[in-house]
Design an enzyme around this catalytic site. Structure first.
Site, PDB file in Angstrom:
ATOM      1  N   TRP A 191     118.941  69.916  41.530  1.00 48.41           N
ATOM      2  CA  TRP A 191     118.051  69.305  41.270  1.00 48.41           C
ATOM      3  C   TRP A 191     117.683  68.170  42.737  1.00 48.41           C
ATOM      4  O   TRP A 191     118.988  67.292  43.369  1.00 48.41           O
ATOM      5  CB  TRP A 191     117.979  67.987  40.105  1.00 48.41           C
ATOM      6  CG  TRP A 191     117.112  67.838  40.073  1.00 48.41           C
ATOM      7  CD1 TRP A 191     115.390  67.866  39.947  1.00 48.41           C
ATOM      8  CD2 TRP A 191     116.485  66.402  39.470  1.00 48.41           C
ATOM      9  NE1 TRP A 191     115.080  67.066  38.972  1.00 48.41           N
ATOM     10  CE2 TRP A 191     115.924  65.744  38.666  1.00 48.41           C
ATOM     11  CE3 TRP A 191     118.000  65.130  39.348  1.00 48.41           C
ATOM     12  CZ2 TRP A 191     115.704  64.935  38.125  1.00 48.41           C
ATOM     13  CZ3 TRP A 191     117.735  64.139  38.119  1.00 48.41           C
ATOM     14  CH2 TRP A 191     116.342  63.991  37.773  1.00 48.41           C
TER      15      TRP A 191
ATOM     16  N   ASP B 198     125.850  66.457  34.129  1.00 45.20           N
ATOM     17  CA  ASP B 198     124.075  66.359  33.632  1.00 45.20           C
ATOM     18  C   ASP B 198     123.560  67.335  32.391  1.00 45.20           C
ATOM     19  O   ASP B 198     123.640  68.491  32.834  1.00 45.20           O
ATOM     20  CB  ASP B 198     123.311  66.673  35.525  1.00 45.20           C
ATOM     21  CG  ASP B 198     121.861  66.749  34.955  1.00 45.20           C
ATOM     22  OD1 ASP B 198     121.902  65.788  33.579  1.00 45.20           O
ATOM     23  OD2 ASP B 198     121.345  66.373  35.675  1.00 45.20           O
TER      24      ASP B 198
ATOM     25  N   LYS C 261     113.442  65.957  27.564  1.00 47.13           N
ATOM     26  CA  LYS C 261     113.226  67.590  27.588  1.00 47.13           C
ATOM     27  C   LYS C 261     112.937  67.923  26.162  1.00 47.13           C
ATOM     28  O   LYS C 261     112.250  68.290  24.650  1.00 47.13           O
ATOM     29  CB  LYS C 261     113.852  68.307  27.894  1.00 47.13           C
ATOM     30  CG  LYS C 261     113.904  68.168  29.410  1.00 47.13           C
ATOM     31  CD  LYS C 261     112.630  68.103  30.579  1.00 47.13           C
ATOM     32  CE  LYS C 261     113.372  67.380  31.791  1.00 47.13           C
ATOM     33  NZ  LYS C 261     112.981  67.501  32.746  1.00 47.13           N
TER      34      LYS C 261
HETATM   35  C1  LMR Z   1     112.554  68.431  36.968  1.00 47.36           C
HETATM   36  O1  LMR Z   1     113.388  68.698  38.199  1.00 47.36           O
HETATM   37  O2  LMR Z   1     110.912  68.837  37.244  1.00 47.36           O
HETATM   38  C2  LMR Z   1     112.518  67.323  35.925  1.00 47.36           C
HETATM   39  O3  LMR Z   1     113.685  67.142  35.792  1.00 47.36           O
HETATM   40  C3  LMR Z   1     111.576  66.324  36.253  1.00 47.36           C
HETATM   41  C4  LMR Z   1     111.932  65.180  37.093  1.00 47.36           C
HETATM   42  O4  LMR Z   1     112.211  63.664  37.339  1.00 47.36           O
HETATM   43  O5  LMR Z   1     112.243  65.955  38.786  1.00 47.36           O
END
Ligand code: LMR
Length: 398
Positions: free
Chosen positions: A130, A211, A246
């Protein structure tokens, strides 16, 4: 002050939402940010949440500050969900939980806390991960490195490479792992693989940081906690950043938790004291509403059942959209094999669409996909699936 300073780039995920909002194309589709949409294309307030809010509205007597670590009842509920009610971690009191503002807040609190006592440690993130992980741990002053995870040629987990990376992480370093529904790849470890990773963590003595933002979006709330359970059983120090954005749809309530698990109750008391000093200088104490909503649902058997049903509905709709996308592309004569999308779990699919296609989709069709090709399947609906399949087929053939 700003005359000679360049503007910062837009956020790679939330910036897309801004661009999407400003797009006047009526056919536009947002497959970017990880926000659940129902088949009508809306992000509903769950019924269990509405019902809990009604209860809370009547009961609320004050808006005075919460304790630094949040409402104690919230921490109890979070731990039951993370570890399972009968977990030894709970009965032995070796977990310390603080309510944090969302998963991002939880990660940052954990990162700040770790940095205080692990000044020279590196943080290892999966390749890919991420986008915000880099920002969060970087902002806490950590140097980052990557461990092998995803093999783009086979669209699957490269487990031997992962093992090799993790076996070479120095003792005392921190390894950030996605407990389920890996973001962005949607590719998870199986149970046997998790057990092996736990053994490596123990043998090599690095600190696992899980996470856990998508509990319930993989196979179910109980099934999805497998990795957490395995680390708990190993008796090692580890961290969990969890989120109710979520699975409860509480996105804008900023409701998550940082949980620090220690080998003993005594150490856990020390951990909690440092969690509190960390939170105090960041935001003092958390907002109340989202945590109270989640705790109300998690401690009321009827609301809990209702929520579990709503969560299953979200999960199943996403699975159905995975099939619709794969079948829709095949039906359009796209000869690239997209069947791996059906195997991935969680909200996202790492679609294999390259950045040229991602750009083409946005420029020509107002379809927003995160760079690297991550698609939020929950943004697909029966109303837009044909449009999206047509567009992807056209882009690939072009
Ligand atoms: C995502 O990955 O789209 C979500 O976790 C929202 C974000 O804050 O990035």
């Amino acid at each position: 002050m700003w005359k000679n300073i360049e503007a910062a780039p837009a956020d790679s995920i939330l910036g897309l939402t801004e661009a999407f909002r400003n797009d006047s194309n009526p056919a536009k589709v947002n497959l970017g940010v990880g926000v659940y949409k129902d088949d009508a294309g809306t992000t509903p307030v769950l019924k269990s949440v509405k019902d809990a809010e009604k209860i809370l509205l009547d009961k609320e007597k004050t808006k005075s500050y919460l304790p630094i670590s949040g409402d104690p009842g919230y921490g109890v509920c979070v731990q039951k969900l993370l570890f399972g009610e009968a977990s030894e971690v709970i009965s032995s009191g070796r977990a310390a939980t603080a309510h944090a503002p969302g998963g991002t807040g939880a990660l940052r609190v954990g990162a700040e806390l770790l940095k205080k006592f692990n000044t020279t440690a590196k943080v290892w993130i999966s390749k890919p991960t991420w986008a915000n992980h880099k920002g969060i741990f970087g902002a806490a002053g950590f140097e980052l490195d990557e461990y092998a995870y995803y093999d783009a040629s086979s669209m699957s987990l490269d487990f031997p490479a992962l093992v090799n990376s993790l076996e070479n992480v120095p003792a005392g370093d921190i390894v950030l792992l996605h407990a389920c529904c890996h973001n962005p790849s949607g590719v998870d470890l199986n149970e046997e693989q998790w057990s092996q990773v736990v053994e490596i963590a123990k043998a090599k003595n690095w600190i696992p940081f899980l996470d856990f933002a998508y509990q319930g979006f993989g196979a179910g709330v109980n099934e999805d906690r497998f990795a957490v359970e395995q680390f708990a059983a190993a008796g090692v120090d580890f961290f969990v950043a969890s989120s109710f954005s979520k699975n409860f749809g509480l996105y804008n309530e900023r409701c998550g938790a940082i949980t620090v698990i220690s080998p003993s109750r005594e150490e856990s008391v020390v951990a909690m004291s440092h969690l509190k000093t960390t939170v105090r200088v960041l935001y003092s104490n958390p907002p109340a509403h989202g945590g109270l909503v989640a705790a109300t649902i998690l401690s009321d058997p009827a609301l809990y059942e209702q929520w579990i049903g709503e969560l299953a509905e979200m999960r199943q709709r996403i699975v159905a959209m995975r099939s619709a996308l794969v079948d829709g592309l095949a039906a359009r004569g796209v000869d690239r094999d997209f069947s791996f999308i059906k195997e991935q779990r969680g909200m996202f699919s790492f679609s294999g669409l390259n950045d040229d296609i991602v750009k083409w989709l946005r420029d020509n069709k107002a379809i927003y996909v995160v760079g690297g090709g991550r698609i939020n399947l929950a943004g697909l609906t029966t109303a837009n699936i044909d449009y999206v399949c047509d567009a992807i087929a056209e882009a690939i053939k072009a």
